[in-house]
Design a protein around this motif. Structure first.
Motif, PDB file in Angstrom:
ATOM      1  N   LYS A 135       0.856  -1.190   0.000  1.00  0.00           N
ATOM      2  CA  LYS A 135       0.000   0.000   0.000  1.00  0.00           C
ATOM      3  C   LYS A 135       0.888   1.235   0.000  1.00  0.00           C
ATOM      4  CE  LYS A 135      -2.259   1.018   3.788  1.00  0.00           C
ATOM      5  NZ  LYS A 135      -3.296   0.970   4.847  1.00  0.00           N
ATOM      6  N   ALA A 165       0.898   5.483  -0.002  1.00  0.00           N
ATOM      7  CA  ALA A 165       0.174   6.736   0.158  1.00  0.00           C
ATOM      8  C   ALA A 165       0.724   7.731  -0.864  1.00  0.00           C
ATOM      9  CB  ALA A 165       0.337   7.260   1.580  1.00  0.00           C
ATOM     10  N   GLN A 193       1.035  11.160  -3.017  1.00  0.00           N
ATOM     11  CA  GLN A 193       0.848  12.595  -2.844  1.00  0.00           C
ATOM     12  C   GLN A 193       1.413  13.310  -4.056  1.00  0.00           C
ATOM     13  OE1 GLN A 193       2.951  13.218   0.900  1.00  0.00           O
ATOM     14  NE2 GLN A 193       1.015  13.442   1.983  1.00  0.00           N
ATOM     15  N   TYR A 232      -6.568   1.129  -6.757  1.00  0.00           N
ATOM     16  CA  TYR A 232      -6.180   2.431  -6.211  1.00  0.00           C
ATOM     17  C   TYR A 232      -7.427   3.206  -5.831  1.00  0.00           C
ATOM     18  CZ  TYR A 232      -7.200   4.609 -10.800  1.00  0.00           C
ATOM     19  OH  TYR A 232      -7.802   5.049 -11.950  1.00  0.00           O
ATOM     20  N   GLU A 233      -7.245   4.128  -4.898  1.00  0.00           N
ATOM     21  CA  GLU A 233      -8.303   5.053  -4.480  1.00  0.00           C
ATOM     22  C   GLU A 233      -7.821   6.466  -4.743  1.00  0.00           C
ATOM     23  OE1 GLU A 233      -9.526   4.436  -0.432  1.00  0.00           O
ATOM     24  OE2 GLU A 233      -9.060   2.296  -0.519  1.00  0.00           O
ATOM     25  N   GLY A 234      -8.730   7.346  -5.151  1.00  0.00           N
ATOM     26  CA  GLY A 234      -8.334   8.717  -5.416  1.00  0.00           C
ATOM     27  C   GLY A 234      -7.988   8.920  -6.871  1.00  0.00           C
ATOM     28  N   PHE A 235      -7.015   9.808  -7.127  1.00  0.00           N
ATOM     29  CA  PHE A 235      -6.632  10.153  -8.489  1.00  0.00           C
ATOM     30  C   PHE A 235      -5.163   9.806  -8.675  1.00  0.00           C
ATOM     31  CE2 PHE A 235      -5.041  13.207 -11.677  1.00  0.00           C
ATOM     32  CZ  PHE A 235      -5.891  12.906 -12.727  1.00  0.00           C
ATOM     33  N   VAL A 236      -4.908   8.717  -9.348  1.00  0.00           N
ATOM     34  CA  VAL A 236      -3.546   8.250  -9.595  1.00  0.00           C
ATOM     35  C   VAL A 236      -3.397   7.997 -11.091  1.00  0.00           C
ATOM     36  CG1 VAL A 236      -1.787   6.517  -9.080  1.00  0.00           C
ATOM     37  CG2 VAL A 236      -3.452   7.156  -7.314  1.00  0.00           C
ATOM     38  N   ASP A 250      -2.751  11.699  -6.150  1.00  0.00           N
ATOM     39  CA  ASP A 250      -3.134  11.678  -4.741  1.00  0.00           C
ATOM     40  C   ASP A 250      -4.074  10.506  -4.496  1.00  0.00           C
ATOM     41  OD1 ASP A 250      -2.167  14.283  -3.299  1.00  0.00           O
ATOM     42  OD2 ASP A 250      -2.906  14.957  -5.258  1.00  0.00           O
ATOM     43  N   GLY A 251      -3.819   9.758  -3.440  1.00  0.00           N
ATOM     44  CA  GLY A 251      -4.690   8.634  -3.110  1.00  0.00           C
ATOM     45  C   GLY A 251      -3.896   7.469  -2.542  1.00  0.00           C
ATOM     46  N   LEU A 252      -4.512   6.318  -2.568  1.00  0.00           N
ATOM     47  CA  LEU A 252      -3.876   5.090  -2.104  1.00  0.00           C
ATOM     48  C   LEU A 252      -3.686   4.159  -3.291  1.00  0.00           C
ATOM     49  CD1 LEU A 252      -5.766   4.311   1.245  1.00  0.00           C
ATOM     50  CD2 LEU A 252      -3.478   5.295   0.951  1.00  0.00           C
TER      51      LEU A 252
END
Length: 227
Positions: free
Chosen positions: A27, A29, A31, A46-50, A80-82
């Motif tokens: 995992k 993080a 940024q 993934y979570e967020g915007f990658v 940004d995200g996981l």
């Protein structure tokens, strides 16, 4: 539908840049401004915007050396995200470098921070033993690195005693680059009991640092697993 049966597998809030989710998943993080190099095809969720950039310029510069089969294609990840990464169920080992330097088998590189310095280089002294050079990825600086291992690895502290540590190159994952390295030739154990013949070679390590060894020495199986 109740979520109780799957509650134990839910993601947890990140505590640091890189960490394990179980033993076989990484995992990260993510940024903005903190890009990541990851093995191409290793993203599982993934979570967020990658976003991903396959075969970025920094990787293309190494392409000629990676044609040896010892290296690994990489993609550049940013956003940004996981981000969750895995490599065919291999165990994942997370390291935080603090001005350190590692030499990593290219097939065992999963991910590393993009600000780290890295290059593909030949391991000195192996050509006369293996009939060819051994190419590794040298990673140094301050940042996070994730490696894979075919099974739970052992980390040998070479500075605990005066004896050298010898490792089969096919079981070798990574080592501290400040260690002294030399090749050693010996007869294979199988030739003693009649199941084969010929010689084997090992790498000997000495000095202050550590060596990461996986419980698998069949490089052909490792390559087929990626097939």
């Amino acid at each position: 539908m109740t979520q109780q049966p799957i509650a134990g597998f839910a993601p947890t809030p990140p505590a640091q840049r890189m960490e394990n989710h179980g033993s076989n998943m990484l995992k990260v993080a993510m940024q903005s401004g903190h890009d990541l190099f990851a093995r191409t095809g290793s993203m599982v969720a993934y979570e967020g915007f990658v976003q991903y950039e396959p075969n970025p310029p920094a990787v293309r510069q190494m392409a000629s050396q990676w044609l040896t089969g010892e290296g690994a294609p990489l993609m550049r990840c940013h956003g940004d995200g996981l981000l969750y990464l895995a490599d065919y169920g291999a165990d994942v080992v997370v390291l935080n470098l603090a001005g350190d330097s590692l030499s990593v088998n290219g097939t065992n590189v999963l991910a590393f921070d993009a600000q780290l310095q890295w290059q593909v280089e030949r391991v000195k002294g192996m050509a006369k033993f293996a009939g060819q050079g051994l190419f590794n990825v040298s990673i140094s600086g301050t940042g996070w690195v994730a490696l894979t291992s075919r099974g739970i690895p052992i980390v040998v502290d070479c500075g605990r005693g005066e004896d050298e540590t010898y490792v089969d190159p096919d079981a070798l994952v990574a080592w501290s680059t400040n260690l002294k390295v030399k090749g050693k030739r010996s007869f294979k154990a199988s030739s003693i009991i009649g199941r084969g013949s010929g010689e084997a070679y090992q790498l000997g390590f000495s000095g202050q640092g550590f060596v990461v060894v996986q419980p698998s020495e069949d490089s052909a199986d490792r390559l087929r697993a990626r097939g």
